[in-house]
Design an enzyme around this catalytic site. Structure first.
Site, PDB file in Angstrom:
ATOM      1  N   ASP A 155     -15.307  26.995  16.684  1.00 41.69           N
ATOM      2  CA  ASP A 155     -14.982  25.862  17.557  1.00 41.69           C
ATOM      3  C   ASP A 155     -14.757  24.599  16.710  1.00 41.69           C
ATOM      4  O   ASP A 155     -15.522  24.320  15.802  1.00 41.69           O
ATOM      5  CB  ASP A 155     -16.167  25.657  18.519  1.00 41.69           C
ATOM      6  CG  ASP A 155     -15.863  24.645  19.609  1.00 41.69           C
ATOM      7  OD1 ASP A 155     -14.865  23.919  19.509  1.00 41.69           O
ATOM      8  OD2 ASP A 155     -16.650  24.593  20.573  1.00 41.69           O
TER       9      ASP A 155
ATOM     10  N   HIS B 260     -14.167  21.408  18.156  1.00 42.74           N
ATOM     11  CA  HIS B 260     -14.282  20.199  18.984  1.00 42.74           C
ATOM     12  C   HIS B 260     -15.282  19.226  18.363  1.00 42.74           C
ATOM     13  O   HIS B 260     -16.476  19.478  18.362  1.00 42.74           O
ATOM     14  CB  HIS B 260     -14.752  20.562  20.390  1.00 42.74           C
ATOM     15  CG  HIS B 260     -13.702  21.226  21.210  1.00 42.74           C
ATOM     16  ND1 HIS B 260     -13.564  22.586  21.292  1.00 42.74           N
ATOM     17  CD2 HIS B 260     -12.723  20.711  21.990  1.00 42.74           C
ATOM     18  CE1 HIS B 260     -12.554  22.895  22.086  1.00 42.74           C
ATOM     19  NE2 HIS B 260     -12.023  21.778  22.525  1.00 42.74           N
TER      20      HIS B 260
END
Lengths: 146, 477, 477, 146
Positions: free
Chosen positions: A13, A15
């Site tokens: 991920d 983010h």
């Protein structure tokens, strides 16, 4: 003395926004923060927690694959002899399940607290203060509850 | 030691040969023959000339698919149904990571069963001839758009393949895109790309270079974006680049966006010198889009409006399907036409906004402080200064995943929706500038009846996709 | 002789009984019982209160289908998927021509086989109970929108049916809509409608009245639209109306549209007096739309932008399918959401445009000249003055099909795209105002290298649907 | 003396813009114009032409049904003894046929000139001057050709 907490986004991920805001909020609240950033493996979290003698590990995940990424994490912490507070927060499941069900699953994986993506940084800080038994000033308590 | 100096000819050739050995298609590159190919192209495909001669903003979408025939179809659609003035070729992620083998596998799969596992056009694998076939098939000039920290082989092949514009730069394609790429190494790699562009330029083939202005695409304060653009421009000019398009991503406040685009142009012209053609590109909103095509069209409408008022040289358009990722070609063309309609309706109105000058002065002052600090930290060497500035946090990019940037700066919107700096960390801004930012954020906090809080930052990040500009507290909180 | 005086109570009752005899459903109207029904409605359905209390522009679409169940579904969609603040019920064309028999046939057909031969909701045929079912089914207030020169029976039934807002007026629903309706007769008919609204108002049920601002929807100079709005407002106030929403149709020039909406509000407040709540409604572009949803979204985007800057009390939205006629409910809701996104992103920015004050002064001066001439021609009686002014051409509407207006005035855009008057004919404007208009059109002619010509007018009419604001000569000419 | 021309939109067509512009242009060019407006019947055109002793009838149609609306018009003019110039212009066919084909059909219906919807008012005026043998000043000729 300031308590040290480890912060990172698990798995592949990328983010970065949530964890960036959380890092700043924790620093401003007096914690020593080790921010491992995005795309952090279970190994990296464990190594960092041991090296920094941390009191808590805060994991963020926003891409929906947290459950796979976190399988066995509590067990590895235990193997490493790290008796440490663990939180996880973010969009923890693909699609919008009932969050209570999601919370239950992640509690079973061994996390002490489970937060959704709408959580204020202040809520996480209040929880840490409680779990790490840090005194809060009146003014701060007011702000946290506000 | 890394210096902001032109790569000597011999070293250029040595690196060129080395990197062309990294993948078989590299061998097909022949500089003299490439110059001849560029000279054979009609004036309408000379990217820099077309862009610099335009009388109103030219529109360009993003688009890339793995197969050559599909890419030609896609670009023809954007050229014809979308009336794009300039075309793109967006490169796939494997190529961005220099994983040409995986890109080849993806291309083979796409050719075999038509399934697109690649998210772009693997130009290295298509090689010089594949690129030229693309260039020859379309009427408009085409730019390479990617996100590659080490784009040396990509540049070598696409320049020889007839592309005359190349996006990216050592900061803008590293800090916002990757976690572990070393900034010094990335600067070296882009010095090569720029030197190669410079070599073509010296032979009369002006390769246009376009630093990537939006950076992390997430509430980037204009002064930071502009400083990075000017620095990347200076690094490119040193290597012989003479056509530079500086970029800026829409923040959504009309006055601030217009002021920032004007500041970008004037600081670009000031720092890059008279023998460089400086143009500007405005990216429609790069942050999160509403999960609804109708609302997305509203965001695109504001982008077109801003472009009509600010009049950049180029606009990179968004599509109403932005939320769901890669748009259909029809949606991509629709985003172009919505933007075109707004630009064409508004541009002749000569709209003037109250307050642009004041914001322009503030942005210019802050941008200049950052640029001058970089130059000072490097004792006049912008490459050394860049390393030192990112190392100390004197220059920083909010929400950067890269270990090469502190990532300590945090932005938030003020009461008018302009991006201000909420957390300066070690950013090299004067107390004057900081006080203005703090005061503006105080006004917002007053309006909302809350302290300046980290929650504002989080709320602002999601605001446009939630249908507003400013992340105000909701009734329930 | 027609005078601008309240219809006496007895005469009101006599006319009321007479017109309610025109169609069986008229018999169900009982004023006292209707007052009781209105009083039973929740505050959220009191149209005037909701509109006047709003803190930002409320959005309202157009929509009408023949069957009651379908109309409920349609409005629910616009309320839920479109987030409309205010709802419409658009009436069919037969009802507009008072052909209730044909409307009944269309309604019967629609009920029998679901085919919609009617282009709207035949409220007279649905009667008081049908209207009330609609009002009760929706959460938002609903307005009757139509285009009926003689709307007396429609008003009688819909007021009793629970509608609290009613569009139209004696000039705005005659001059742009019909060829042969006599203006004097139409004023008499609307005096009845307004007096009926006044009767409800006196009992505490404030019926909101909304003169139709866009008129012919074709390059109407703001001063003409504003003069008509103020005159219709004055006629309504005489009959006891106390909530009036003055309308204005977007011309597409941001500065002129903002200035015109401000002028409309201030002149409305000035002429209609302190005991009347004056609000404004902005209609998104009413002229020809581009035959392309993407481009249409650009036109709608400019409408939303204008609304965010001008901040009228209400916005009537368009849909991306405007070109093809009546939109699907999905497209209608999409137009609402595109507008909403723009308004919500821009309204907090407090955008101020340079030049609004100067344009505002020009529009106010010209509007006032027209209004004062009407009053002077009627020796202070606005009804008589209106007849005399339209008869002489002192007041005129461009492109009006009606025999009651000269239709000699012609507009054209100036070099900034603002609507000016190209042919004044007998319009009662001072030489000062005329000179400014002529000078502005001269500037455009200079830019285009052609004389002021009728061709400009024709080119301007089609310009927005062709993708521009101003109808400049094309390369080929 | 000024020549009188009759102007109108035939049938149930309500497109008023083109004819409004044409009326103004004709008046400015010195013609006496009788504008019958929209939704004008064949009878109305014939009556107006006779009453005004007109030299030309200019018919506009933009809604695509002109061919039906104009059937038998020339014959009725002849019956009424009106030897008069007739023009028609606008969007004369539904869909976009070849305009030369459209022109041919309307010439067969008896119209002296057939114009498409892109025609300048000045073109119609120039044609009228030619057909009605009106002298043009140098300045005007220049403008018409420009």
């Amino acid at each position: 003395m300031a308590k040290t907490v480890i912060l990172g986004v698990i798995g592949s991920d990328a983010h970065v926004v949530g964890i960036t805001i959380l890092e700043q909020a924790l620093s401003a609240a007096g914690f020593d923060v080790v921010n491992l950033g995005v795309q952090t493996s279970q190994e990296d979290f464990i190594t960092a927690a041991r090296d920094a003698d941390a009191e808590a590990v805060l994991i963020s995940s926003l891409y929906g694959h947290a459950e796979q990424d976190c399988q066995g994490f509590r067990e590895r912490l235990d193997e490493a002899g790290l008796d440490i507070v663990t939180y996880i927060g973010g969009n923890l499941a693909v699609g919008q399940d009932d969050f209570e069900e999601t919370r239950r699953r992640f509690r079973e994986l061994g996390f002490d607290r489970v937060f959704d993506s709408e959580t204020d940084p202040e809520d996480a800080i209040a929880a840490l203060r409680q779990d790490l038994q840090i005194a809060t000033t009146e003014a701060e308590r007011h702000r946290v509850e506000g | 030691m890394l210096r902001d100096e032109p790569i000597p000819g011999e070293q250029l050739r040595r690196i060129d040969e080395e990197i062309r050995g990294n993948w078989p298609t590299g061998q097909a590159v022949d500089f003299e023959e490439a110059i001849a190919f560029h000279e054979s192209l009609p004036a309408s495909k000379r990217f820099a000339d077309v862009l610099e001669a335009a009388e109103k903003p030219l529109l360009q979408p993003r688009a890339g698919v793995p197969r050559l025939d599909d890419q030609i179809d896609l670009l023809e659609h954007l050229q014809n149904a979308g009336q794009a003035d300039l075309l793109p070729t967006t490169i796939d992620s494997y190529t961005r990571d220099n994983e040409y083998e995986k890109a080849q596998q993806g291309l083979d799969d796409a050719r075999a069963d038509g399934e697109d596992t690649l998210n772009g056009f693997p130009a290295v694998n298509h090689g010089v001839d594949g690129c030229r076939e693309l260039i020859e098939a379309l009427d408009a000039p085409i730019e390479v758009r990617h996100g590659t920290p080490d784009a040396r082989l990509l540049a070598s092949i696409t320049f020889a393949g007839g592309f005359q514009s190349f996006e990216g730069g050592p900061i803008s394609y590293n800090i916002p895109y990757t976690k572990e790429h070393d900034l010094e190494e990335t600067i070296r790699h882009w010095q090569f790309v720029d030197r190669l562009a410079g070599a073509y330029t010296e032979r009369g083939v002006r390769i246009n270079r376009e630093p990537f202005g939006p950076l992390t695409g997430t509430l980037v304060p204009p002064c930071i974006a502009i400083a990075v653009m000017v620095i990347e421009g200076m690094l490119a000019v040193t290597q012989g680049v003479r056509s530079i398009t500086l970029g800026y991503g829409q923040v959504g406040n009309l006055v601030q966006d217009v002021a920032a685009l004007h500041a970008l142009r004037s600081l670009g012209e000031e720092y890059l010198g008279d023998d460089v053609a400086v143009t500007t590109v405005f990216h429609e909103w790069m942050g999160g889009f509403p999960p609804d095509e109708a609302r997305a069209n509203g965001v695109i409408g504001l982008g077109g409006m801003t472009a009509a008022v600010a009049q950049p040289d180029k606009v990179i358009t968004k599509s109403p399907q932005e939320f769901q990722g890669v748009p259909t070609k029809e949606a991509n063309a629709a985003g172009l036409r919505t933007t075109r309609q707004l630009v064409d309706m508004v541009i002749e109105q000569n709209v003037q906004l109250v307050g642009v000058d004041r914001e322009l002065n503030l942005i210019q002052k802050a941008s200049r402080e950052l640029i001058e600090e970089v130059l000072a930290l490097g004792d006049g060497d912008v490459a050394q200064g860049t390393l030192a500035a990112f190392d100390s946090g004197a220059l920083d990019v909010p929400f950067a995943p890269s270990d090469s940037a502190k990532g300590d700066v945090l932005p938030a919107r003020d009461d008018d929706g302009r991006i201000r700096i909420f957390e300066f960390a070690d950013l090299a801004l004067s107390d004057d500038v900081k006080e203005i930012h703090r005061n503006r954020l105080d006004s917002r906090a007053d309006t909302e009846g809350r302290d300046q809080t980290f929650r504002m930052v989080a709320d602002d990040v999601d605001a446009i996709s939630d249908g507003k500009l400013i992340g105000r507290p909701q009734g329930g909180d």
